[in-house]
Design a protein around this motif. Structure first.
Motif, PDB file in Angstrom:
ATOM      1  N   PHE A  25       0.842  -1.185   0.000  1.00  0.00           N
ATOM      2  CA  PHE A  25       0.000   0.000   0.000  1.00  0.00           C
ATOM      3  C   PHE A  25       0.880   1.237   0.000  1.00  0.00           C
ATOM      4  CE2 PHE A  25      -2.072   3.331   2.637  1.00  0.00           C
ATOM      5  CZ  PHE A  25      -3.073   3.677   1.746  1.00  0.00           C
ATOM      6  N   ASN A  26       0.681   2.068  -0.992  1.00  0.00           N
ATOM      7  CA  ASN A  26       1.459   3.303  -1.104  1.00  0.00           C
ATOM      8  C   ASN A  26       2.960   3.003  -1.104  1.00  0.00           C
ATOM      9  OD1 ASN A  26       1.253   6.074  -1.484  1.00  0.00           O
ATOM     10  ND2 ASN A  26       1.354   6.543   0.691  1.00  0.00           N
ATOM     11  N   GLY A  27       3.328   1.884  -1.752  1.00  0.00           N
ATOM     12  CA  GLY A  27       4.722   1.495  -1.871  1.00  0.00           C
ATOM     13  C   GLY A  27       5.286   0.738  -0.690  1.00  0.00           C
ATOM     14  N   ARG A  28       4.476   0.477   0.318  1.00  0.00           N
ATOM     15  CA  ARG A  28       4.935  -0.162   1.555  1.00  0.00           C
ATOM     16  C   ARG A  28       4.318  -1.541   1.705  1.00  0.00           C
ATOM     17  NH1 ARG A  28       3.041   2.030   7.543  1.00  0.00           N
ATOM     18  NH2 ARG A  28       4.177   0.532   8.827  1.00  0.00           N
ATOM     19  N   ASP A  29       5.118  -2.507   2.118  1.00  0.00           N
ATOM     20  CA  ASP A  29       4.611  -3.852   2.394  1.00  0.00           C
ATOM     21  C   ASP A  29       3.817  -3.807   3.697  1.00  0.00           C
ATOM     22  OD1 ASP A  29       4.095  -6.518   2.823  1.00  0.00           O
ATOM     23  OD2 ASP A  29       6.171  -7.185   2.575  1.00  0.00           O
ATOM     24  N   ILE A  30       2.498  -4.068   3.621  1.00  0.00           N
ATOM     25  CA  ILE A  30       1.649  -4.005   4.809  1.00  0.00           C
ATOM     26  C   ILE A  30       1.136  -5.367   5.237  1.00  0.00           C
ATOM     27  CG2 ILE A  30       0.927  -1.632   4.322  1.00  0.00           C
ATOM     28  CD1 ILE A  30      -1.775  -2.890   3.331  1.00  0.00           C
ATOM     29  N   ALA A  31       1.635  -6.416   4.622  1.00  0.00           N
ATOM     30  CA  ALA A  31       1.088  -7.745   4.872  1.00  0.00           C
ATOM     31  C   ALA A  31       1.210  -8.169   6.328  1.00  0.00           C
ATOM     32  CB  ALA A  31       1.765  -8.773   3.968  1.00  0.00           C
ATOM     33  N   GLY A  32       2.188  -7.649   7.057  1.00  0.00           N
ATOM     34  CA  GLY A  32       2.358  -8.058   8.441  1.00  0.00           C
ATOM     35  C   GLY A  32       1.740  -7.117   9.458  1.00  0.00           C
ATOM     36  N   LEU A  33       1.101  -6.046   8.995  1.00  0.00           N
ATOM     37  CA  LEU A  33       0.538  -5.065   9.919  1.00  0.00           C
ATOM     38  C   LEU A  33      -0.812  -5.516  10.466  1.00  0.00           C
ATOM     39  CD1 LEU A  33       1.311  -1.645   8.195  1.00  0.00           C
ATOM     40  CD2 LEU A  33       2.684  -2.910   9.856  1.00  0.00           C
ATOM     41  N   LYS A  34      -1.141  -5.033  11.659  1.00  0.00           N
ATOM     42  CA  LYS A  34      -2.443  -5.285  12.263  1.00  0.00           C
ATOM     43  C   LYS A  34      -3.447  -4.258  11.742  1.00  0.00           C
ATOM     44  CE  LYS A  34      -0.346  -6.961  16.560  1.00  0.00           C
ATOM     45  NZ  LYS A  34      -0.216  -6.736  18.022  1.00  0.00           N
ATOM     46  N   THR A  35      -4.733  -4.587  11.893  1.00  0.00           N
ATOM     47  CA  THR A  35      -5.779  -3.664  11.474  1.00  0.00           C
ATOM     48  C   THR A  35      -5.617  -2.302  12.134  1.00  0.00           C
ATOM     49  OG1 THR A  35      -7.338  -5.478  11.079  1.00  0.00           O
ATOM     50  CG2 THR A  35      -8.271  -3.295  11.448  1.00  0.00           C
ATOM     51  N   SER A  36      -5.274  -2.304  13.417  1.00  0.00           N
ATOM     52  CA  SER A  36      -5.127  -1.049  14.154  1.00  0.00           C
ATOM     53  C   SER A  36      -3.988  -0.193  13.612  1.00  0.00           C
ATOM     54  CB  SER A  36      -4.875  -1.338  15.637  1.00  0.00           C
ATOM     55  OG  SER A  36      -3.703  -2.132  15.810  1.00  0.00           O
ATOM     56  N   GLU A  37      -3.054  -0.814  12.908  1.00  0.00           N
ATOM     57  CA  GLU A  37      -1.950  -0.070  12.305  1.00  0.00           C
ATOM     58  C   GLU A  37      -2.275   0.402  10.893  1.00  0.00           C
ATOM     59  OE1 GLU A  37       2.004  -2.091  14.151  1.00  0.00           O
ATOM     60  OE2 GLU A  37       0.719  -3.446  12.973  1.00  0.00           O
ATOM     61  N   LEU A  38      -3.267  -0.227  10.261  1.00  0.00           N
ATOM     62  CA  LEU A  38      -3.609   0.124   8.883  1.00  0.00           C
ATOM     63  C   LEU A  38      -4.394   1.422   8.803  1.00  0.00           C
ATOM     64  CD1 LEU A  38      -4.553  -3.377   7.447  1.00  0.00           C
ATOM     65  CD2 LEU A  38      -2.441  -2.091   7.093  1.00  0.00           C
ATOM     66  N   VAL A  39      -5.199   1.712   9.835  1.00  0.00           N
ATOM     67  CA  VAL A  39      -5.995   2.942   9.794  1.00  0.00           C
ATOM     68  C   VAL A  39      -5.101   4.182   9.792  1.00  0.00           C
ATOM     69  CG1 VAL A  39      -7.764   4.301  10.949  1.00  0.00           C
ATOM     70  CG2 VAL A  39      -8.009   1.822  10.815  1.00  0.00           C
TER      71      VAL A  39
END
Length: 239
Positions: A63-77
């Motif tokens: 997302f936006n050039g960043r690997d977010i596969a390991g992030l939690k929902t609370s970190e995605l917002v």
């Protein structure tokens, strides 16, 4: 056009059992992308996996050039992604204003009042109902509250799961018009939608899943004219 969201080789499911397999998908900035397919195709699972609500088995999500596969929902917002689920998407006993305020908790804005004014400019129906419990509103108005609350975190990407499910024809058209307004305000939209024909009319791109895998992706206009897509997913009528 720059890809805001890139999904590559994504497999995900529940209890280690894959529901979607080897999904590839790209969503450009400031576009409406719709995920279509028959029941059980894995549409909602794909959306939930992007928002870290299901178990990713393989593949990457950027997302936006960043690997977010390991992030939690609370970190995605706070990273810039908001999601509106299909059901239980408002706090029924809280007022409209309180529901909107909750949307700022995970990612507090610098100027909450100014942000709320911008959100209400998109949903003028809610301006006169700020002190009314959300549970007293119509289905279409509750959907507006849910979408407005998601926008209160000022997301770059808005995920929507069946935003017109169960709505009257009048509110269905209103929600589709609002999606265009939200897109035009600078927010990218990725949504699962059961009203496939109407969704493709407003979509910049469409992605059809069958049995948990990619079937076809193209612009909304091209998919509306695709004979196989029309027969299988649009009731067989001409676009």
């Amino acid at each position: 056009m720059t890809a805001l969201l890139e999904v590559t080789g994504l497999s995900a499911g529940y209890g280690g059992v894959p529901v979607i397999e080897e999904i590839d998908l790209a969503v450009a900035e400031r576009e409406i992308a719709v995920i279509l397919g028959p029941n059980g195709a894995g549409k909602s699972t794909l959306l939930k996996t992007v928002f870290a609500l299901t178990s990713r088995l393989e593949g990457t999500v950027r997302f936006n050039g960043r690997d977010i596969a390991g992030l939690k929902t609370s970190e995605l917002v706070p990273a810039g992604i908001s999601c509106v689920p299909q059901t239980r998407n408002v706090f029924a006993t809280l007022t409209v204003a309180e529901n909107l305020d909750i949307g700022t908790y995970a990612s507090p804005p610098q100027d909450k009042r100014a942000l709320r004014d911008r959100v209400l400019s998109l949903f003028p129906d809610l301006a006169a109902k700020l002190n009314q419990p959300a549970g007293e509103l119509s289905g279409g108005q509750r959907q507006m509250v849910a979408m407005g609350r998601a926008l209160m975190s000022a997301p770059k990407l808005l995920l929507l799961d069946e935003p017109t499910a169960g709505l009257s024809p009048a509110y269905l058209e209103k929600i589709f018009d609002l999606l265009l307004d939200i897109r035009d305000s600078g927010v990218t939209i990725l949504m699962v939608e059961q009203n496939a024909r109407q969704a493709l009319h407003i979509a910049d791109t469409g992605h059809v899943l069958v049995s948990g895998r990619n079937y076809v992706s193209d612009t909304g206009r091209v998919l509306l004219a695709n004979d196989d897509v029309r027969r299988s997913f649009l009731g067989g009528r001409a676009a």
